[in-house]
Design an enzyme around this catalytic site. Structure first.
Site, PDB file in Angstrom:
ATOM      1  N   LYS A 124      56.314  -6.172 -22.244  1.00  0.00           N
ATOM      2  CA  LYS A 124      55.192  -6.229 -23.192  1.00  0.00           C
ATOM      3  C   LYS A 124      53.902  -5.901 -22.438  1.00  0.00           C
ATOM      4  CE  LYS A 124      53.278  -9.075 -26.881  1.00  0.00           C
ATOM      5  NZ  LYS A 124      51.856  -8.997 -26.489  1.00  0.00           N
TER       6      LYS A 124
ATOM      7  N   TYR B 155      41.365 -15.643 -25.948  1.00  0.00           N
ATOM      8  CA  TYR B 155      41.572 -15.407 -27.375  1.00  0.00           C
ATOM      9  C   TYR B 155      42.946 -15.909 -27.800  1.00  0.00           C
ATOM     10  CZ  TYR B 155      42.385 -12.987 -31.752  1.00  0.00           C
ATOM     11  OH  TYR B 155      42.676 -12.708 -33.061  1.00  0.00           O
TER      12      TYR B 155
ATOM     13  N   LYS C 120      57.208 -14.767 -24.590  1.00  0.00           N
ATOM     14  CA  LYS C 120      56.128 -15.003 -23.647  1.00  0.00           C
ATOM     15  C   LYS C 120      56.661 -15.850 -22.491  1.00  0.00           C
ATOM     16  CE  LYS C 120      52.609 -13.002 -25.701  1.00  0.00           C
ATOM     17  NZ  LYS C 120      51.384 -13.741 -26.051  1.00  0.00           N
TER      18      LYS C 120
ATOM     19  N   ARG D 213      45.007   0.231 -34.015  1.00  0.00           N
ATOM     20  CA  ARG D 213      45.767  -0.495 -35.030  1.00  0.00           C
ATOM     21  C   ARG D 213      44.882  -1.028 -36.135  1.00  0.00           C
ATOM     22  NH1 ARG D 213      49.249  -5.647 -33.270  1.00  0.00           N
ATOM     23  NH2 ARG D 213      47.159  -6.472 -32.904  1.00  0.00           N
TER      24      ARG D 213
ATOM     25  N   SER E 290      52.118  -6.727 -36.134  1.00  0.00           N
ATOM     26  CA  SER E 290      52.094  -7.525 -34.914  1.00  0.00           C
ATOM     27  C   SER E 290      53.533  -7.920 -34.595  1.00  0.00           C
ATOM     28  CB  SER E 290      51.214  -8.759 -35.134  1.00  0.00           C
ATOM     29  OG  SER E 290      51.111  -9.505 -33.960  1.00  0.00           O
TER      30      SER E 290
ATOM     31  N   CYS F 108      23.726 -40.233 -18.670  1.00  0.00           N
ATOM     32  CA  CYS F 108      23.850 -38.790 -18.841  1.00  0.00           C
ATOM     33  C   CYS F 108      23.499 -38.072 -17.533  1.00  0.00           C
ATOM     34  CB  CYS F 108      22.929 -38.316 -19.957  1.00  0.00           C
ATOM     35  SG  CYS F 108      22.906 -36.516 -20.181  1.00  0.00           S
TER      36      CYS F 108
END
Length: 756
Positions: free
Chosen positions: A133, A50, A331, A154, A96, A425
């Site tokens: 974190k 994500y 990060k 949240r 955030s 293919c």
């Protein structure tokens, strides 16, 4: 460089079609993943996957700011609230954090924040509160007179979900505070997680019971806290550390670190890893120290959070629309490892695009085992100068996406071989070629008969952005398009259909319930962890679509019946979802909505396409344009494509949208931007309300904007609209605009704040 590799640049130029298409695709994917995570308790991807999509979206919008409209997830905090839980309005908003990915970016942020803090309070030395974190789920606890009265997720930052009953099962969270001196009422923010050791032990126990293990600690924690049954939550080893304050009354402190000491004394679980430091050099030392031992901590971490410790300075620095100006998340840079590139193979997508990927000796990188990584196209393979047999540098960009950086040239021994893009293919054996002259990508043009393309299309049409058929995932799609009883072929760990199966093309999708005899021998192949072989070891295990009884040789299993039921429900989908489900190249959800709104039915659309001037007419529709129009018209010129539409119509698929004929086109020619959160309109319904009245639902504010509709937390678009003199409407004013038109709406526009 592929079309998705973007470099942030400031430009107001119109983005090229591939960039617009990728932006639309990313927005739809992220929204689907948020819905699955926040509302369905069933994440479709890992947290890292994500994050990768979100970072790609941010980079794309940085390159083309015009794309960053109100539809973008980058303008929002968190996810939406699930109907399964009661909504809770937070006493103070949960934000955030701004992310930085290099020490240079961090230094720039710290210097800027420090300078602003010194300007506000020159007498107070800036001290930095450093914390790890936690990779978990944010939770807000409300205490009244020392008693826990509510726990809420949240959500979107303003409204979360009431998960109090589940939170009560977490031993770390005190239901009654210890000691004395706590405020009459206050909010505590923190992170729910599963400790690494507990996670491994819990998964081992599941494997011993023959059950599927949990995917990762982050998703396991999130899904556990949002179980509908608290007894199920209680079975998971959830923990919590608190890391912040929301609204509070009579809190006798001046620094956030003091709050931690008080909360620790009251029995609240405070992280043992926090530290207050006095300089930027000490911030860097904290980052280096925990970067070296990040895999030795109690829980997974994905970075370091740095905050201004002084609370009065925090308050005056304030917030943007998404993040506080007094805190940042650093990060860690990607972890790099060396591994052997065993092969370069190719995979075929639903539109026939053939993409090379590297098959490597499995290696642990950034906390997970990686055995393959995309190489985008043959030009990227050449640019990276990688050969089959090379020792390559592998990293996870942003700790997320496996990426082959390049070869370790000093280790080449002459046995390496160059990758040659196939000319046929790998699925159907037909020749590969660019779709048109000048294309970098090559494709299998045998869309009708290529088994893998069919599998990919069937899996796609079951997705949330199309017909939303939960029971029709990739495994089921592969099984339905595979030969009866055949073991699956594999390619780099990817299961490929043997073909043909009971589903020969999409036209037969809604007739599956009439094919029980053919389904009897079809297997769905799923991975099952091998007991006693350690992590990462799986076998492919078959599951069947039907079962035999004494009275009937083939009856659907429970999961198959669910598929039939969902197929029946999918017949009632709106027209735009049907258009998405047809896998027409370039035609994504945004274009499909615009086309469906314009014509209202498949028959009306086909009448235009068959009239002869369809490309010109379709190109005039907002969100369409000539490229999409040509692709749409070309698709409908193919006989077997038309057969799909005809078969679906015959099966009862609804291809007519109900329209209120009393709705007038009172917004024609108007450009309207919607931002923030409204009580009675979602983004989709607000956009459709504008489009159906002839208006343009645009994404960014400019001098050409006629109205800005500002809900709660409108953010920077409201400021820009004010500066340009654009009329601003609240939700009531939006209702007037829709019902009475622009003149009445201008009279209902909100007055500018004093001083402007």
């Amino acid at each position: 460089m592929s079309e998705n590799d973007v470099t942030p640049v400031e430009t107001t130029n119109a983005p090229p079609a591939p960039a617009r298409e990728r932006h639309d695709e990313l927005v739809e994917k992220i929204r689907a993943h948020r819905e699955a995570y926040y509302q369905q308790d069933a994440p479709l991807v890992s947290d890292s996957e994500y994050d990768a999509l979100f970072q790609e979206l941010e980079l794309l919008e940085a390159r083309y700011p015009i794309l960053a409209g109100q539809d973008s997830p980058t303008q929002e905090v968190g996810g939406e609230v699930s109907a399964a839980f009661a909504p809770v309005t937070h006493a103070s908003r949960m934000y955030s954090l701004e992310d930085v990915f290099s020490l240079e970016e961090l230094d720039a942020w710290l210097e800027r924040a420090g300078a602003n803090a010194n300007r506000l309070h020159p007498q107070i030395p800036v001290r930095w509160l450093c914390e790890v974190k936690i990779d978990g789920l944010a939770l807000n606890l409300t205490y009244r007179d020392g008693k826990l009265v509510r726990a809420a997720t949240r959500g979107d930052g303003t409204t979360g979900e009431d998960v109090t009953h589940n939170a009560l099962t977490i031993a770390d969270i005190p239901q009654q505070l210890a000691g004395s001196g706590w405020p009459a009422e206050f909010e505590v923010r923190g992170e729910v997680f599963i400790a690494t050791e507990d996670f491994n032990a819990y998964n081992e126990a599941l494997i011993e019971q023959g059950k599927a293990p949990l995917a990762n600690p982050r998703n396991a924690a999130a899904g556990s806290l949002r179980q509908k049954d608290p007894e199920q939550t209680a079975k998971r080893p959830l923990r919590m550390f608190v890391h912040g304050l929301g609204r509070s009354r009579d809190f006798p402190i001046t620094e956030q670190s003091q709050a931690y000491e008080l909360m620790r004394g009251w029995g609240l679980p405070v992280s043992p890893y926090g530290r207050v430091v006095e300089s930027l050099a000490q911030v860097r030392d904290f980052i280096a120290e925990h970067g070296e031992k990040r895999h030795e901590l109690i829980h997974d971490i994905d970075g370091i959070v740095v905050k201004v410790d002084d609370l009065s300075t925090q308050e005056q620095l304030g917030y943007t629309s998404r993040v506080p100006r007094w805190a940042v998340a650093y990060k860690y840079p990607p972890e790099e490892v060396h591994t052997k590139l065993l092969d370069i193979q190719v995979q075929v997508g639903r539109t026939g695009r053939v993409t090379p990927f590297g098959v490597m000796e499995p290696v642990l990188v950034a906390g997970s085992t990686v055995a393959r990584a995309t190489l985008h196209n043959q030009e990227v393979v050449k640019a990276k100068n990688v050969l089959i047999g090379d020792t390559v540098i592998l990293r996870k960009a942003g700790d997320v996406i496996p990426e082959i950086v390049g070869p370790v040239l000093a280790l080449r021994d002459g046995s390496e071989t160059a990758f040659i893009m196939p000319t046929e293919c790998p699925s159907c054996g037909q020749p590969l070629a660019p779709a048109k002259e000048g294309d970098v990508d090559i494709r299998c043009l045998n869309a009708e008969s290529c088994p893998v393309q069919l599998t990919e299309r069937v899996a796609y049409l079951g997705g949330r952005s199309a017909l939303d058929i939960e029971a029709l995932g990739y495994e089921a799609a592969a099984a339905l398009t595979s030969g009866p009883g055949e073991d699956p072929a594999t390619q780099g760990g990817v299961i490929l259909p043997a073909g043909p199966g009971p589903l020969h093309n999409e036209a037969e999708l809604f007739d599956l319930k009439d094919k029980l005899d053919q389904l009897a021998e079809v297997k769905v192949w799923r991975e099952k962890r091998v007991k006693g072989e350690g992590t990462g070891k799986f076998d492919l295990v078959p599951y069947f679509f039907t079962k035999a009884t004494a009275k009937k040789p083939s009856v659907p299993t429970k999961s198959t019946q669910k598929l039939f039921d969902e197929l029946e429900k999918a017949k009632g989908n709106p027209l735009w979802r049907v258009l998405v489900a047809l896998s027409i190249r370039h035609v994504g959800p945004n274009a499909s909505r615009a086309i469906a709104t314009r014509y209202g039915s498949m028959d009306a659309l086909l009448e235009v396409i068959d009239a002869g001037n369809a490309v010109e007419e379709l190109s005039q529709i907002d969100s369409v344009g000539s490229i999409i129009a040509e692709a749409l018209v070309d698709w409908f010129k193919v006989d077997w494509h038309r057969d799909i539409v005809t078969a679906w119509q015959a099966a009862g698929v609804k291809m007519v949208d109900e329209r209120d004929e009393n709705i007038t086109k009172n917004l024609e020619g108007l450009a309207i931007v919607v931002t923030g959160t409204m009580e009675n309109y979602s983004r989709d319904t607000a956009k459709e309300a504008i489009i159906v009245r002839g208006g343009k639902a645009t994404g960014s504010v400019s001098k050409k904007t006629d109205f800005l509709v500002a809900g709660e937390a409108a953010g920077s678009k409201l400021d820009k609209a004010r500066s340009l003199g654009v009329p601003v409407l609240d939700e009531a004013g939006f209702g007037i605009l829709l019902e009475q038109g622009p003149e009445a709406a201008r009279e209902a526009a909100l007055p500018a704040p004093e001083g402007e």
